[in-house]
Design a protein around this motif. Structure first.
Motif, PDB file in Angstrom:
ATOM      1  N   SER A   1       0.842  -1.209   0.000  1.00  0.00           N
ATOM      2  CA  SER A   1       0.000   0.000   0.000  1.00  0.00           C
ATOM      3  C   SER A   1       0.868   1.246   0.000  1.00  0.00           C
ATOM      4  CB  SER A   1      -0.920   0.003   1.227  1.00  0.00           C
ATOM      5  OG  SER A   1      -1.819  -1.081   1.199  1.00  0.00           O
ATOM      6  N   CYS A   2       1.933   1.211   0.787  1.00  0.00           N
ATOM      7  CA  CYS A   2       2.855   2.345   0.843  1.00  0.00           C
ATOM      8  C   CYS A   2       3.500   2.580  -0.518  1.00  0.00           C
ATOM      9  CB  CYS A   2       3.914   2.086   1.907  1.00  0.00           C
ATOM     10  SG  CYS A   2       4.984   3.493   2.225  1.00  0.00           S
TER      11      CYS A   2
ATOM     12  N   HIS B   1       2.263   1.903  -3.465  1.00  0.00           N
ATOM     13  CA  HIS B   1       1.280   2.528  -4.354  1.00  0.00           C
ATOM     14  C   HIS B   1       1.120   4.017  -4.047  1.00  0.00           C
ATOM     15  CE1 HIS B   1      -0.423  -0.694  -6.783  1.00  0.00           C
ATOM     16  NE2 HIS B   1      -0.325  -1.499  -5.739  1.00  0.00           N
ATOM     17  N   ALA B   2       0.968   4.345  -2.770  1.00  0.00           N
ATOM     18  CA  ALA B   2       0.707   5.731  -2.391  1.00  0.00           C
ATOM     19  C   ALA B   2       1.887   6.633  -2.709  1.00  0.00           C
ATOM     20  CB  ALA B   2       0.366   5.805  -0.904  1.00  0.00           C
TER      21      ALA B   2
ATOM     22  N   LEU C   1      -9.536   3.813  -1.386  1.00  0.00           N
ATOM     23  CA  LEU C   1      -8.102   4.039  -1.569  1.00  0.00           C
ATOM     24  C   LEU C   1      -7.463   2.939  -2.397  1.00  0.00           C
ATOM     25  CD1 LEU C   1      -7.279   5.279   2.041  1.00  0.00           C
ATOM     26  CD2 LEU C   1      -7.321   6.675  -0.034  1.00  0.00           C
TER      27      LEU C   1
ATOM     28  N   TRP D   1      -5.604   2.779  -6.527  1.00  0.00           N
ATOM     29  CA  TRP D   1      -4.269   2.285  -6.876  1.00  0.00           C
ATOM     30  C   TRP D   1      -4.300   1.205  -7.950  1.00  0.00           C
ATOM     31  CZ3 TRP D   1      -3.402   1.398  -0.963  1.00  0.00           C
ATOM     32  CH2 TRP D   1      -3.199   2.635  -0.335  1.00  0.00           C
TER      33      TRP D   1
ATOM     34  N   ALA E   1      -0.663   4.564   4.719  1.00  0.00           N
ATOM     35  CA  ALA E   1       0.047   4.706   3.449  1.00  0.00           C
ATOM     36  C   ALA E   1      -0.487   5.881   2.642  1.00  0.00           C
ATOM     37  CB  ALA E   1      -0.070   3.406   2.646  1.00  0.00           C
ATOM     38  N   ALA E   2      -1.810   5.989   2.570  1.00  0.00           N
ATOM     39  CA  ALA E   2      -2.416   7.067   1.783  1.00  0.00           C
ATOM     40  C   ALA E   2      -2.076   8.437   2.359  1.00  0.00           C
ATOM     41  CB  ALA E   2      -3.931   6.875   1.724  1.00  0.00           C
TER      42      ALA E   2
ATOM     43  N   GLY F   1       1.600   9.251   1.726  1.00  0.00           N
ATOM     44  CA  GLY F   1       1.802   9.629   0.329  1.00  0.00           C
ATOM     45  C   GLY F   1       1.362  11.049   0.047  1.00  0.00           C
ATOM     46  N   LYS F   2       0.199  11.439   0.547  1.00  0.00           N
ATOM     47  CA  LYS F   2      -0.305  12.791   0.303  1.00  0.00           C
ATOM     48  C   LYS F   2       0.548  13.850   1.004  1.00  0.00           C
ATOM     49  CE  LYS F   2      -3.570  12.546  -2.649  1.00  0.00           C
ATOM     50  NZ  LYS F   2      -3.407  13.258  -3.955  1.00  0.00           N
TER      51      LYS F   2
ATOM     52  N   LEU G   1      -6.776  14.082   2.745  1.00  0.00           N
ATOM     53  CA  LEU G   1      -7.315  13.170   1.727  1.00  0.00           C
ATOM     54  C   LEU G   1      -8.677  13.607   1.210  1.00  0.00           C
ATOM     55  CD1 LEU G   1      -6.536   9.617   3.201  1.00  0.00           C
ATOM     56  CD2 LEU G   1      -5.170  10.942   1.591  1.00  0.00           C
TER      57      LEU G   1
END
Length: 424
Positions: free
Chosen positions: A16-17, A19-20, A56, A60, A332-333, A336-337, A415
């Protein structure tokens, strides 16, 4: 300026990390000690994805409909009281607006992995150590390859620890911080009934629990509880929590090898506690295993210079609130942001915002999950009497519901624009 991140751990949190952070414009390398991608899991593990995690993950995937095709709806959260002596049960709470989806761990892992560029994950790389440069701008990570035994060094702007509840990276910062034994272990298993879906066992189970296929069932007995629900492709995922002294674990795992004698005793004990329809499922499951349940006291911080913790490395939790995977995806999301917003030039500001966004939420969710487990196991709490499902009144039962989880429906402000776009 494009940043580079080294992620340690290739489970769902690590993928997940990846992808983000790729979406945030970063170069990503994931180090995973296992030698190849998961093609299935002999012991199996089910999980529940909340609505935000679903959105989320879909963002991805190149083919978002695949998540829907590989999961099934969990629209009902139901708690029941089971009288093991009389072999009867009664409903305690029922929430028909649950809106989760049930996934098999390896199915979700495969989806996330296949949606990444092939060079991102390096299989067979065991994390050894890391060090931060004197100017605190770079981090060096040493890893050992399982195939050749060679030591390899990677240099990045950021190290992300996604190496689970026994995180060795977290240990560097909190050498005295130990996992906290919950007071109980969990027998777990997945019954595959795809070859015999009209068996007496399955017909009986669906008659006793008619909403199976869309319901997350919790059965609460005297000093114990179980949870079960259906997974895709005709499988029943079940977990049975048993109060006992802390077992002595060997190696770096929270699961235990079990003997045929242990399984036989577990089957015998199940007959005294649960309805016959559930007992048959437990007894017919191949290779059940024992999971020792831990969490830990919430950490005071989850970032240092250019190191960040996510997932179970940041907040080991008991499973009762279905938060582990959902917290990992949201970690993760948000990370990333934050990195996209601040850029590699302002990494410290990005990590500060990540920590200030996630830490208050995960702290309360870990503690609520702990409390929920203790209530359902009939264990003592300082502010309420031990829960007795047989004599419980309605007001005693409200806290049993998943919807009571703190921050369950909250969307982090960073988000909000992204989620609005996804919903439109």
């Amino acid at each position: 300026m494009k940043g580079k991140v080294v992620v340690v751990g290739g489970s769902i949190a690590g993928l997940s990390c990846a992808h983000a952070l790729i979406a945030a414009g970063w170069e990503v390398v994931v180090l995973e000690k296992t030698s190849s991608p998961a093609t299935g899991c002999a012991t199996g593990a089910g999980l529940g994805l909340d609505p935000l995690a679903q959105k989320l993950i879909n963002s991805w995937l190149q083919q978002p409909h695949l998540l829907h095709l590989t999961t099934i709806p969990l629209t009902i959260d139901q708690n029941e009281a089971t009288d093991g002596e009389k072999k009867i049960n009664r409903m305690l709470t029922r929430d028909e607006s649950f809106n989760f989806r049930a996934a098999y761990w390896s199915d979700l892992h495969t989806l996330l992995y296949n949606a990444l560029p092939p060079e991102v994950v390096r299989w067979g790389h065991t994390f050894v150590s890391f060090c931060i440069s004197n100017d605190e701008n770079r981090v060096r990570v040493k890893t050992k390859t399982s195939q050749s035994g060679d030591m390899i060094e990677l240099v990045g702007d950021l190290l992300v620890a996604a190496d689970g509840c026994l995180s060795s990276i977290r240990q560097n910062f909190f050498p005295d911080h130990k996992l906290r034994y919950s007071g109980y272990c969990a027998w777990r298993g997945v019954l595959n009934f795809s070859d015999n879906e009209n068996s007496d066992t399955i017909v009986g189970l669906k008659k006793a629990f008619p909403d199976l296929g869309k319901c997350l069932y919790f059965d609460i007995g005297s000093g114990t509880h179980s949870v079960f629900y259906e997974l895709l492709n005709k499988r029943i995922n079940w977990i049975w929590y048993v109060n006992q002294p802390e077992p002595q674990l060997k190696g770096n795992s929270v699961t235990m090898k079990v003997s045929s004698d242990m399984i036989a005793k577990m089957h015998e004990a199940a007959e005294k506690v649960w309805l016959p329809e559930l007992v048959k499922v437990i007894q017919e499951t191949k290779d059940p295993f024992l999971n020792v349940i831990y969490d830990c006291e919430p950490l005071g911080q989850i970032v240092w210079q250019n190191v960040a913790l996510i997932g179970d490395a940041a907040h080991p939790t008991t499973p009762h609130g279905l938060r582990s995977t959902n917290m990992s995806v949201l970690d993760a999301a948000v990370l990333g942001k934050c990195l996209e917003k601040w850029g590699v030039q302002n990494l410290s500001s990005a990590l500060e915002e990540y920590q200030s966004t996630r830490l208050p939420v995960t702290t309360k969710q870990v503690l609520f999950s702990r409390r929920l487990g203790r209530i359902k196991q009939g264990l003592e709490l300082p502010d309420r009497h031990s829960f007795d499902p047989i004599t419980a009144k309605q007001e005693d039962c409200e806290e049993l519901q998943q919807k009571e989880m703190p921050f369950l429906s909250d969307i982090p402000p960073i988000l909000s624009d992204m989620i609005t776009q996804l919903e439109n």
